[in-house]
Scaffold this motif. Structure first.
Motif, PDB file in Angstrom:
ATOM      1  N   SER A   4      53.361  16.315  43.379  1.00  0.00           N
ATOM      2  CA  SER A   4      53.845  17.009  44.572  1.00  0.00           C
ATOM      3  C   SER A   4      53.482  18.476  44.507  1.00  0.00           C
ATOM      4  N   LEU A   5      53.300  19.071  45.650  1.00  0.00           N
ATOM      5  CA  LEU A   5      53.096  20.510  45.735  1.00  0.00           C
ATOM      6  C   LEU A   5      54.432  21.181  45.421  1.00  0.00           C
ATOM      7  N   HIS A   6      54.434  22.138  44.516  1.00  0.00           N
ATOM      8  CA  HIS A   6      55.664  22.814  44.098  1.00  0.00           C
ATOM      9  C   HIS A   6      55.720  24.237  44.655  1.00  0.00           C
ATOM     10  N   HIS A   7      54.722  25.047  44.312  1.00  0.00           N
ATOM     11  CA  HIS A   7      54.641  26.424  44.787  1.00  0.00           C
ATOM     12  C   HIS A   7      53.249  26.692  45.337  1.00  0.00           C
ATOM     13  N   ILE A   8      53.198  27.566  46.292  1.00  0.00           N
ATOM     14  CA  ILE A   8      51.961  28.233  46.654  1.00  0.00           C
ATOM     15  C   ILE A   8      52.075  29.573  45.947  1.00  0.00           C
ATOM     16  N   VAL A   9      51.076  29.948  45.166  1.00  0.00           N
ATOM     17  CA  VAL A   9      51.155  31.166  44.366  1.00  0.00           C
ATOM     18  C   VAL A   9      50.265  32.236  44.993  1.00  0.00           C
ATOM     19  N   ILE A  10      50.820  33.428  45.151  1.00  0.00           N
ATOM     20  CA  ILE A  10      50.098  34.555  45.722  1.00  0.00           C
ATOM     21  C   ILE A  10      50.110  35.683  44.702  1.00  0.00           C
ATOM     22  N   ASP A  11      48.924  36.204  44.379  1.00  0.00           N
ATOM     23  CA  ASP A  11      48.817  37.357  43.492  1.00  0.00           C
ATOM     24  C   ASP A  11      49.300  38.598  44.228  1.00  0.00           C
ATOM     25  N   ALA A  12      49.971  39.502  43.510  1.00  0.00           N
ATOM     26  CA  ALA A  12      50.544  40.677  44.163  1.00  0.00           C
ATOM     27  C   ALA A  12      50.581  41.876  43.227  1.00  0.00           C
ATOM     28  N   HIS A  13      50.467  43.054  43.821  1.00  0.00           N
ATOM     29  CA  HIS A  13      50.693  44.304  43.086  1.00  0.00           C
ATOM     30  C   HIS A  13      52.172  44.658  43.133  1.00  0.00           C
ATOM     31  N   ASP A  14      52.764  44.540  44.297  1.00  0.00           N
ATOM     32  CA  ASP A  14      54.184  44.854  44.494  1.00  0.00           C
ATOM     33  C   ASP A  14      54.929  43.534  44.701  1.00  0.00           C
ATOM     34  N   LEU A  15      55.302  42.890  43.611  1.00  0.00           N
ATOM     35  CA  LEU A  15      55.952  41.576  43.713  1.00  0.00           C
ATOM     36  C   LEU A  15      57.179  41.588  44.616  1.00  0.00           C
ATOM     37  N   PRO A  16      58.171  42.473  44.393  1.00  0.00           N
ATOM     38  CA  PRO A  16      59.353  42.425  45.255  1.00  0.00           C
ATOM     39  C   PRO A  16      59.025  42.721  46.721  1.00  0.00           C
ATOM     40  N   GLY A  17      58.133  43.677  46.965  1.00  0.00           N
ATOM     41  CA  GLY A  17      57.789  44.037  48.336  1.00  0.00           C
ATOM     42  C   GLY A  17      57.086  42.918  49.074  1.00  0.00           C
ATOM     43  N   LEU A  18      56.095  42.303  48.441  1.00  0.00           N
ATOM     44  CA  LEU A  18      55.368  41.222  49.095  1.00  0.00           C
ATOM     45  C   LEU A  18      56.255  39.990  49.239  1.00  0.00           C
ATOM     46  N   ALA A  19      57.100  39.738  48.261  1.00  0.00           N
ATOM     47  CA  ALA A  19      58.041  38.607  48.351  1.00  0.00           C
ATOM     48  C   ALA A  19      59.009  38.808  49.513  1.00  0.00           C
ATOM     49  N   ARG A  20      59.503  40.041  49.695  1.00  0.00           N
ATOM     50  CA  ARG A  20      60.407  40.314  50.823  1.00  0.00           C
ATOM     51  C   ARG A  20      59.692  40.076  52.152  1.00  0.00           C
ATOM     52  N   PHE A  21      58.429  40.521  52.259  1.00  0.00           N
ATOM     53  CA  PHE A  21      57.658  40.293  53.483  1.00  0.00           C
ATOM     54  C   PHE A  21      57.573  38.803  53.768  1.00  0.00           C
ATOM     55  N   TRP A  22      57.156  38.011  52.752  1.00  0.00           N
ATOM     56  CA  TRP A  22      56.962  36.574  52.975  1.00  0.00           C
ATOM     57  C   TRP A  22      58.279  35.813  53.096  1.00  0.00           C
ATOM     58  N   ALA A  23      59.373  36.349  52.606  1.00  0.00           N
ATOM     59  CA  ALA A  23      60.678  35.730  52.863  1.00  0.00           C
ATOM     60  C   ALA A  23      61.099  36.019  54.307  1.00  0.00           C
ATOM     61  N   ASP A  24      60.847  37.231  54.786  1.00  0.00           N
ATOM     62  CA  ASP A  24      61.239  37.612  56.143  1.00  0.00           C
ATOM     63  C   ASP A  24      60.418  36.902  57.223  1.00  0.00           C
ATOM     64  N   VAL A  25      59.138  36.660  56.966  1.00  0.00           N
ATOM     65  CA  VAL A  25      58.289  36.051  58.007  1.00  0.00           C
ATOM     66  C   VAL A  25      58.869  34.714  58.476  1.00  0.00           C
ATOM     67  N   PRO A  26      59.125  33.726  57.586  1.00  0.00           N
ATOM     68  CA  PRO A  26      59.692  32.462  58.079  1.00  0.00           C
ATOM     69  C   PRO A  26      61.223  32.414  58.049  1.00  0.00           C
ATOM     70  N   GLY A  27      61.870  33.514  57.637  1.00  0.00           N
ATOM     71  CA  GLY A  27      63.330  33.511  57.555  1.00  0.00           C
ATOM     72  C   GLY A  27      63.833  32.824  56.302  1.00  0.00           C
ATOM     73  N   TRP A  28      63.072  32.906  55.226  1.00  0.00           N
ATOM     74  CA  TRP A  28      63.468  32.321  53.949  1.00  0.00           C
ATOM     75  C   TRP A  28      64.263  33.348  53.153  1.00  0.00           C
ATOM     76  N   GLU A  29      64.543  33.011  51.888  1.00  0.00           N
ATOM     77  CA  GLU A  29      65.278  33.922  51.019  1.00  0.00           C
ATOM     78  C   GLU A  29      64.573  34.033  49.673  1.00  0.00           C
ATOM     79  N   ILE A  30      64.866  35.117  48.972  1.00  0.00           N
ATOM     80  CA  ILE A  30      64.355  35.269  47.610  1.00  0.00           C
ATOM     81  C   ILE A  30      65.241  34.415  46.718  1.00  0.00           C
ATOM     82  N   LEU A  31      64.616  33.460  46.034  1.00  0.00           N
ATOM     83  CA  LEU A  31      65.362  32.502  45.207  1.00  0.00           C
ATOM     84  C   LEU A  31      65.444  32.935  43.755  1.00  0.00           C
ATOM     85  N   SER A  32      64.419  33.629  43.277  1.00  0.00           N
ATOM     86  CA  SER A  32      64.371  34.037  41.877  1.00  0.00           C
ATOM     87  C   SER A  32      63.535  35.300  41.789  1.00  0.00           C
TER      88      SER A  32
END
Length: 125
Positions: A4-32
C-alpha cells in the motif's frame, strides 16, 4: 502479498513551513513533527500522508512527479481554491501550458509544482 502507498515524501529546506502549507491546502493537520521529518495527513490513523524530509540542495528542474488537486464542482470553486492556495504562499508557474488546459499549475513555497484540475467524478474521468 499486497503493498500500500503509505507516504508521499517531499524534500524540503523548511520542513515545518512547507508542512504547514501542505496541511493547510487540503485542510489536513500536522500529525508528527521531528527534527528530520514532519508528517501531515487527515488524522493519525489515515492510510496515506505526506512526509517532509530535509535536503540541502536547491530544487533545480521541473518535478518528475506532481500532485493533482481537485476542488469542489460548484461554479467558481476552482478559481476560488486557486486564489486561496496562492494566498497560502503558492505562486503560478509556467511549465509549458498553452492556456487551453483544464488545469492550473502553481508551485508551493519551495518551488514544487502541482496542478489544480477541474472537478472529476472518478480517478479516470
Amino acid at each position: 502479498m499486497a503493498i500500500s502507498l503509505h507516504h508521499i515524501v517531499i524534500d524540503a529546506h523548511d520542513l515545518p513551513g512547507l508542512a504547514r502549507f501542505w496541511a493547510d491546502v487540503p485542510g489536513w493537520e500536522i500529525l508528527s513533527e521531528r527534527e528530520r521529518e514532519v508528517v501531515v495527513g487527515t488524522e493519525p490513523g489515515a492510510p496515506i500522508g505526506i512526509c517532509f524530509m530535509p535536503v540541502t540542495e536547491v530544487k533545480a528542474v521541473k518535478n518528475r512527479l506532481h500532485l493533482d488537486l481537485t476542488p469542489g464542482a460548484g461554479p467558481g470553486e476552482r478559481e476560488a481554491e486557486i486564489e486561496r492556495i496562492l494566498a497560502l504562499g503558492a505562486r503560478r508557474v509556467d511549465v509549458g501550458q498553452t492556456g487551453d488546459e483544464s488545469w492550473t499549475v502553481p508551485a508551493d513555497p519551495e518551488g514544487n509544482e502541482f496542478r489544480v484540475v477541474r472537478a472529476e467524478r472518478t480517478l479516470i474521468g
